[in-house]
Write a protein that holds these residues in place. Structure first.
Motif, PDB file in Angstrom:
ATOM      1  N   GLN A 207     -12.858  33.139  40.406  1.00 28.82           N
ATOM      2  CA  GLN A 207     -13.149  33.871  39.170  1.00 28.82           C
ATOM      3  C   GLN A 207     -12.013  34.829  38.810  1.00 28.82           C
ATOM      4  OE1 GLN A 207     -16.038  33.699  37.057  1.00 28.82           O
ATOM      5  NE2 GLN A 207     -16.103  31.814  38.245  1.00 28.82           N
ATOM      6  N   PHE A 208     -11.464  35.417  39.835  1.00 29.63           N
ATOM      7  CA  PHE A 208     -10.476  36.465  39.609  1.00 29.63           C
ATOM      8  C   PHE A 208      -9.092  35.899  39.296  1.00 29.63           C
ATOM      9  CE2 PHE A 208      -7.551  39.814  41.275  1.00 29.63           C
ATOM     10  CZ  PHE A 208      -7.950  40.836  40.434  1.00 29.63           C
ATOM     11  N   THR A 209      -8.724  34.788  39.985  1.00 28.43           N
ATOM     12  CA  THR A 209      -7.344  34.293  39.856  1.00 28.43           C
ATOM     13  C   THR A 209      -7.259  32.927  39.173  1.00 28.43           C
ATOM     14  OG1 THR A 209      -7.392  33.098  41.958  1.00 28.43           O
ATOM     15  CG2 THR A 209      -6.774  35.432  42.047  1.00 28.43           C
ATOM     16  N   GLY A 210      -8.377  32.243  39.054  1.00 33.02           N
ATOM     17  CA  GLY A 210      -8.354  30.898  38.482  1.00 33.02           C
ATOM     18  C   GLY A 210      -8.050  29.831  39.531  1.00 33.02           C
ATOM     19  N   GLY A 211      -7.792  30.234  40.780  1.00 30.22           N
ATOM     20  CA  GLY A 211      -7.524  29.260  41.852  1.00 30.22           C
ATOM     21  C   GLY A 211      -8.187  29.721  43.140  1.00 30.22           C
ATOM     22  N   TYR A 212      -7.878  29.005  44.220  1.00 29.83           N
ATOM     23  CA  TYR A 212      -8.521  29.363  45.489  1.00 29.83           C
ATOM     24  C   TYR A 212      -7.573  30.050  46.479  1.00 29.83           C
ATOM     25  CZ  TYR A 212     -12.543  26.719  43.877  1.00 29.83           C
ATOM     26  OH  TYR A 212     -13.624  26.287  43.156  1.00 29.83           O
ATOM     27  N   SER A 213      -6.359  30.313  46.039  1.00 23.45           N
ATOM     28  CA  SER A 213      -5.419  30.979  46.944  1.00 23.45           C
ATOM     29  C   SER A 213      -5.621  32.495  46.900  1.00 23.45           C
ATOM     30  CB  SER A 213      -3.985  30.647  46.531  1.00 23.45           C
ATOM     31  OG  SER A 213      -3.090  31.533  47.168  1.00 23.45           O
ATOM     32  N   PHE A 214      -5.520  33.123  48.095  1.00 23.47           N
ATOM     33  CA  PHE A 214      -5.636  34.581  48.142  1.00 23.47           C
ATOM     34  C   PHE A 214      -4.366  35.255  47.622  1.00 23.47           C
ATOM     35  CE2 PHE A 214      -8.493  34.182  52.196  1.00 23.47           C
ATOM     36  CZ  PHE A 214      -9.519  33.690  51.414  1.00 23.47           C
ATOM     37  N   GLY A 215      -3.274  34.461  47.532  1.00 22.45           N
ATOM     38  CA  GLY A 215      -1.959  35.012  47.216  1.00 22.45           C
ATOM     39  C   GLY A 215      -1.935  35.929  45.996  1.00 22.45           C
ATOM     40  N   PRO A 216      -2.399  35.453  44.819  1.00 21.36           N
ATOM     41  CA  PRO A 216      -2.318  36.313  43.629  1.00 21.36           C
ATOM     42  C   PRO A 216      -3.067  37.640  43.794  1.00 21.36           C
ATOM     43  CG  PRO A 216      -2.848  34.045  43.036  1.00 21.36           C
ATOM     44  CD  PRO A 216      -2.911  34.125  44.516  1.00 21.36           C
ATOM     45  N   VAL A 217      -4.143  37.638  44.577  1.00 21.97           N
ATOM     46  CA  VAL A 217      -4.896  38.888  44.804  1.00 21.97           C
ATOM     47  C   VAL A 217      -3.987  39.902  45.480  1.00 21.97           C
ATOM     48  CG1 VAL A 217      -6.873  39.935  45.979  1.00 21.97           C
ATOM     49  CG2 VAL A 217      -7.056  37.588  45.093  1.00 21.97           C
ATOM     50  N   PHE A 218      -3.358  39.465  46.580  1.00 24.32           N
ATOM     51  CA  PHE A 218      -2.565  40.422  47.362  1.00 24.32           C
ATOM     52  C   PHE A 218      -1.223  40.744  46.693  1.00 24.32           C
ATOM     53  CE2 PHE A 218      -5.585  38.829  50.556  1.00 24.32           C
ATOM     54  CZ  PHE A 218      -6.163  40.049  50.867  1.00 24.32           C
ATOM     55  N   GLU A 219      -0.700  39.795  45.906  1.00 20.70           N
ATOM     56  CA  GLU A 219       0.527  40.106  45.144  1.00 20.70           C
ATOM     57  C   GLU A 219       0.234  41.281  44.210  1.00 20.70           C
ATOM     58  OE1 GLU A 219       3.424  39.019  45.548  1.00 20.70           O
ATOM     59  OE2 GLU A 219       3.229  37.142  46.649  1.00 20.70           O
ATOM     60  N   ARG A 220      -0.932  41.230  43.581  1.00 20.90           N
ATOM     61  CA  ARG A 220      -1.278  42.303  42.642  1.00 20.90           C
ATOM     62  C   ARG A 220      -1.514  43.620  43.388  1.00 20.90           C
ATOM     63  NH1 ARG A 220      -5.961  42.408  37.929  1.00 20.90           N
ATOM     64  NH2 ARG A 220      -5.599  44.586  37.390  1.00 20.90           N
ATOM     65  N   VAL A 221      -2.177  43.523  44.533  1.00 18.85           N
ATOM     66  CA  VAL A 221      -2.392  44.756  45.322  1.00 18.85           C
ATOM     67  C   VAL A 221      -1.034  45.356  45.689  1.00 18.85           C
ATOM     68  CG1 VAL A 221      -3.329  45.718  47.472  1.00 18.85           C
ATOM     69  CG2 VAL A 221      -4.598  43.945  46.269  1.00 18.85           C
ATOM     70  N   ARG A 222      -0.100  44.482  46.102  1.00 17.35           N
ATOM     71  CA  ARG A 222       1.222  44.991  46.512  1.00 17.35           C
ATOM     72  C   ARG A 222       1.942  45.677  45.349  1.00 17.35           C
ATOM     73  NH1 ARG A 222       5.566  41.158  49.456  1.00 17.35           N
ATOM     74  NH2 ARG A 222       5.410  40.020  47.492  1.00 17.35           N
ATOM     75  N   GLU A 223       1.781  45.092  44.158  1.00 16.11           N
ATOM     76  CA  GLU A 223       2.467  45.661  42.987  1.00 16.11           C
ATOM     77  C   GLU A 223       1.842  46.988  42.548  1.00 16.11           C
ATOM     78  OE1 GLU A 223       2.717  43.115  39.516  1.00 16.11           O
ATOM     79  OE2 GLU A 223       3.657  41.595  40.796  1.00 16.11           O
ATOM     80  N   GLU A 224       0.495  47.005  42.517  1.00 15.99           N
ATOM     81  CA  GLU A 224      -0.167  48.157  41.884  1.00 15.99           C
ATOM     82  C   GLU A 224      -0.661  49.221  42.863  1.00 15.99           C
ATOM     83  OE1 GLU A 224      -3.083  46.970  38.983  1.00 15.99           O
ATOM     84  OE2 GLU A 224      -1.864  45.267  38.363  1.00 15.99           O
ATOM     85  N   ALA A 225      -0.958  48.804  44.098  1.00 16.88           N
ATOM     86  CA  ALA A 225      -1.501  49.779  45.063  1.00 16.88           C
ATOM     87  C   ALA A 225      -1.082  49.382  46.483  1.00 16.88           C
ATOM     88  CB  ALA A 225      -3.028  49.820  44.958  1.00 16.88           C
ATOM     89  N   PRO A 226       0.230  49.459  46.772  1.00 18.87           N
ATOM     90  CA  PRO A 226       0.724  48.949  48.074  1.00 18.87           C
ATOM     91  C   PRO A 226       0.169  49.705  49.277  1.00 18.87           C
ATOM     92  CG  PRO A 226       2.453  50.125  46.868  1.00 18.87           C
ATOM     93  CD  PRO A 226       1.309  49.984  45.932  1.00 18.87           C
ATOM     94  N   GLN A 227      -0.315  50.925  49.036  1.00 17.76           N
ATOM     95  CA  GLN A 227      -0.840  51.704  50.175  1.00 17.76           C
ATOM     96  C   GLN A 227      -2.060  51.034  50.819  1.00 17.76           C
ATOM     97  OE1 GLN A 227      -1.120  52.463  47.006  1.00 17.76           O
ATOM     98  NE2 GLN A 227      -3.097  53.407  46.530  1.00 17.76           N
ATOM     99  N   PHE A 228      -2.697  50.094  50.101  1.00 18.54           N
ATOM    100  CA  PHE A 228      -3.837  49.369  50.673  1.00 18.54           C
ATOM    101  C   PHE A 228      -3.383  48.335  51.719  1.00 18.54           C
ATOM    102  CE2 PHE A 228      -5.971  50.984  46.918  1.00 18.54           C
ATOM    103  CZ  PHE A 228      -7.292  51.112  47.305  1.00 18.54           C
ATOM    104  N   LEU A 229      -2.090  48.010  51.736  1.00 20.48           N
ATOM    105  CA  LEU A 229      -1.624  46.908  52.595  1.00 20.48           C
ATOM    106  C   LEU A 229      -1.008  47.382  53.912  1.00 20.48           C
ATOM    107  CD1 LEU A 229      -0.075  44.382  50.045  1.00 20.48           C
ATOM    108  CD2 LEU A 229      -2.407  44.562  50.894  1.00 20.48           C
TER     109      LEU A 229
END
Lengths: 501, 72
Positions: A207-229
């Motif tokens: 629903q969130f990315t349009g695919g089944y890969s976790f990649g786009p989720v964490f790419e966005r976290v890295r860009e917008e809120a890297p302290q979560f990683l």
């Protein structure tokens, strides 16, 4: 009508659990402790795997872990690591516990402590105090069950009724079939949680990315809120020391429920096989954690982090999946609370009531399963309904005690010279230190309070043991048969006598 | 009575103990700081990949120890 489908699926889960659990004890004499308490030591490796695996995943893990990912980020992964390492503890200690249980007919930790330290008082004390943490945990799980029933029924089932309903369901099969019911229902609950976690996680990612890969989720976290990683995480409260010490204290905390589950195995090999595979079960956590990370963007200001997964399900999911999530979460709560209630009943009966009132094994066996009713009705249900603010403290105190029993276990398996006085004073000191560093001065220097407790506990345990009389040779022979010659080796006379002055 | 500790009695036992301590170290302080950055591997943060790896590494090591017949 469609809005009730999730509720109906959740209720169907409860009906199936009752049906499976009730039938599990068919044709068995459940008035015997060996049957009701440890399933006649009959559980094979697959049931053991799911029993221990599902027992480790509580509602707290199922709902709280996405909440931690949502609020803190990668610090939540310590849960995956400690659950994995608990497999090592089960692999190492489980067969040893099982051997002793079979040889000397122990079913509880308290019984083994009584035997090893020749002290029924120490066994009873250990039984009572560890039950505080175990019951507080059961209360939390019951509250979680009631919360799920409340959400799935759109508020029609109030919390008090949810508490009664979930406990009533558990009591039916727990009374009828004991550990066999826990084994079979946990196997079902474990499989259900695994399927639900992955189906839900992948659906949210799609629903969130349009695919089944976790990649786009964490790419966005890295860009917008890297302290979560990275550690110490978004809230800055999980440094390397706290990560490490939280894992270590969890590894050395052997719960009464684990002990009893190991006792239920049909062979020591079954425990080894189940424990070897156990870490693989905890892959169940991963998709739920990804859901938490997605929540960072979907719900930027959620008041209660723990509700992130269920909120996402109720807002966006097809009713079928939402119902399965409700059932899966309820399964997580029930699979964790029922071993706590069962273990406490067994331990109170065998370690406290039987020695005090000098009951025969037969009478104690009959009494044991009836004890689940006062435990549920007088302790778990009222506290779950009242939800006192002090519950968290009770839980911390309980957890603290469980970890502090570790030196007593060292004395049981690795150090024959340990004495009841050493175990008692070490435990008492460790408990006080853990309490102080949990409640009043939380985790000094970022080190877990339980580890501070062990820093004090272990030296006292060793020193007091060395200063006090060891247990009898008979007991040492029973627990350390391979060491007797070495321990009581005669030293040549001329080297023992002090030189005369 | 001596105050001796029970230690592994065989080479296999010591190998087992060493293997277990190694796994624990891989999941804790000395190693985790080395992985504490925002790198993404296989679509996941490196700490998540490492945690999953630890799951399978732990099971793999325990399987090897079982095959070796490590009992103490």
């Amino acid at each position: 009508m469609a809005q009730w489908i999730p509720f109906l699926i959740t209720v169907s889960y409860m009906v199936i659990a009752v049906w499976l659990g009730f039938g599990a004890g068919k044709g068995r004499n459940m008035n015997k402790v060996e049957e009701w308490g440890v399933a006649g030591r009959s559980l094979g490796p697959i049931v053991m795997y799911l029993l221990v695996g599902a027992g480790g995943i509580s509602a707290y893990t199922f709902m709280g872990a996405p909440g931690w990912a949502y609020s803190k980020g990668v610090p939540v992964l310590y849960v995956v690591v400690y659950l994995t390492f608990m497999g090592i503890t089960a692999w190492y200690l489980g067969p040893k516990v099982w051997d002793l249980g079979v040889k000397y007919n122990h079913v509880t930790q308290g019984a083994a402590i009584t035997h090893r330290y020749e002290s029924p008082a120490l066994g009873a004390l250990a039984s009572f105090v560890t039950s505080i943490g175990v019951l507080a945990y059961a209360v939390l799980q019951t509250t979680g069950s009631a919360y799920i029933l409340n959400v799935m029924s759109h508020g029609k089932i109030p919390v008090w009724l949810g508490v009664i309903l979930s406990l009533a369901v558990i009591s039916i099969y727990l009374f009828k079939s004991g550990l066999r019911a826990i084994g079979i229902t946990n196997a079902f609950q474990g499989a259900l949680m695994f399927v639900v976690s992955w189906a839900f996680g992948l659906w949210v990612v799609k629903q969130f990315t349009g695919g089944y890969s976790f990649g786009p989720v964490f790419e966005r976290v890295r860009e917008e809120a890297p302290q979560f990683l990275t550690l110490p995480g978004n809230l800055g409260d999980m440094g390397f020391a706290f990560w490490t010490t939280s894992i270590l204290i969890s590894m050395v905390s052997v719960w009464q429920t684990h002990w009893i589950q190991w006792m239920g195995a049909n062979t020591r090999k079954s425990i080894r096989t189940a424990a070897t595979m156990l870490p693989t079960y905890y892959v169940v956590c991963i998709p739920m954690l990804v859901v938490g990370f997605i929540g960072i963007f979907v719900y930027p200001s959620l008041a209660q982090a723990d509700t992130v997964a269920i909120q996402m399900a109720m807002d966006n999911m097809p009713v079928l999946l939402a119902g399965l999530l409700g059932a899966g979460t309820l399964a997580a709560a029930m699979s964790s609370s029922e071993p706590c209630i069962h273990g406490t009943a067994l331990s109170y009966s065998k370690d406290i009531i039987q020695p005090i009132f000098k009951l025969s094994d037969e009478k104690a066996g009959k009494l044991t399963r009836w004890l689940i009713f006062p435990i549920m009705g007088l302790i778990v249900a009222p506290i779950s309904i009242m939800q006192p603010a002090s519950l968290v403290y009770i839980l911390l105190i309980g957890y603290g005690f469980i970890g502090q029993a570790f030196p007593a276990l060292v004395g049981m398996f690795f150090w024959p010279r340990a004495t009841k006085q050493g175990a008692f004073w070490g435990l008492a000191a460790g408990f006080v230190v853990t309490l102080v560093f949990s409640v009043w001065f939380p985790h000094p220097l970022g080190i877990h309070a339980g580890i501070w407790g062990l820093f004090v506990n272990l030296p006292i345990f060793f020193i007091v043991s060395l200063l006090t009389e060891p247990v009898s040779k008979k007991t040492v022979e029973e627990f350390f048969p391979d060491m007797v010659d070495e321990l009581y080796e005669e030293v040549p006379e001329n080297t023992t006598k002090p030189a005369s002055i | 009575m001596k105050a001796t500790f029970r230690t592994p009695k065989t080479h296999k036992g010591w190998i087992g103990l060493f293997a277990i301590l190694t796994i624990v170290l891989l999941g804790s302080w000395p190693v985790i700081p080395l992985l504490n950055h925002t790198t993404i591997i296989f679509g996941m943060p490196i700490l998540m990949v490492w945690s999953i790896l630890l799951i399978f590494l732990t099971t793999g090591i325990l399987m090897i120890l079982n095959k070796m017949g490590v009992n103490d």
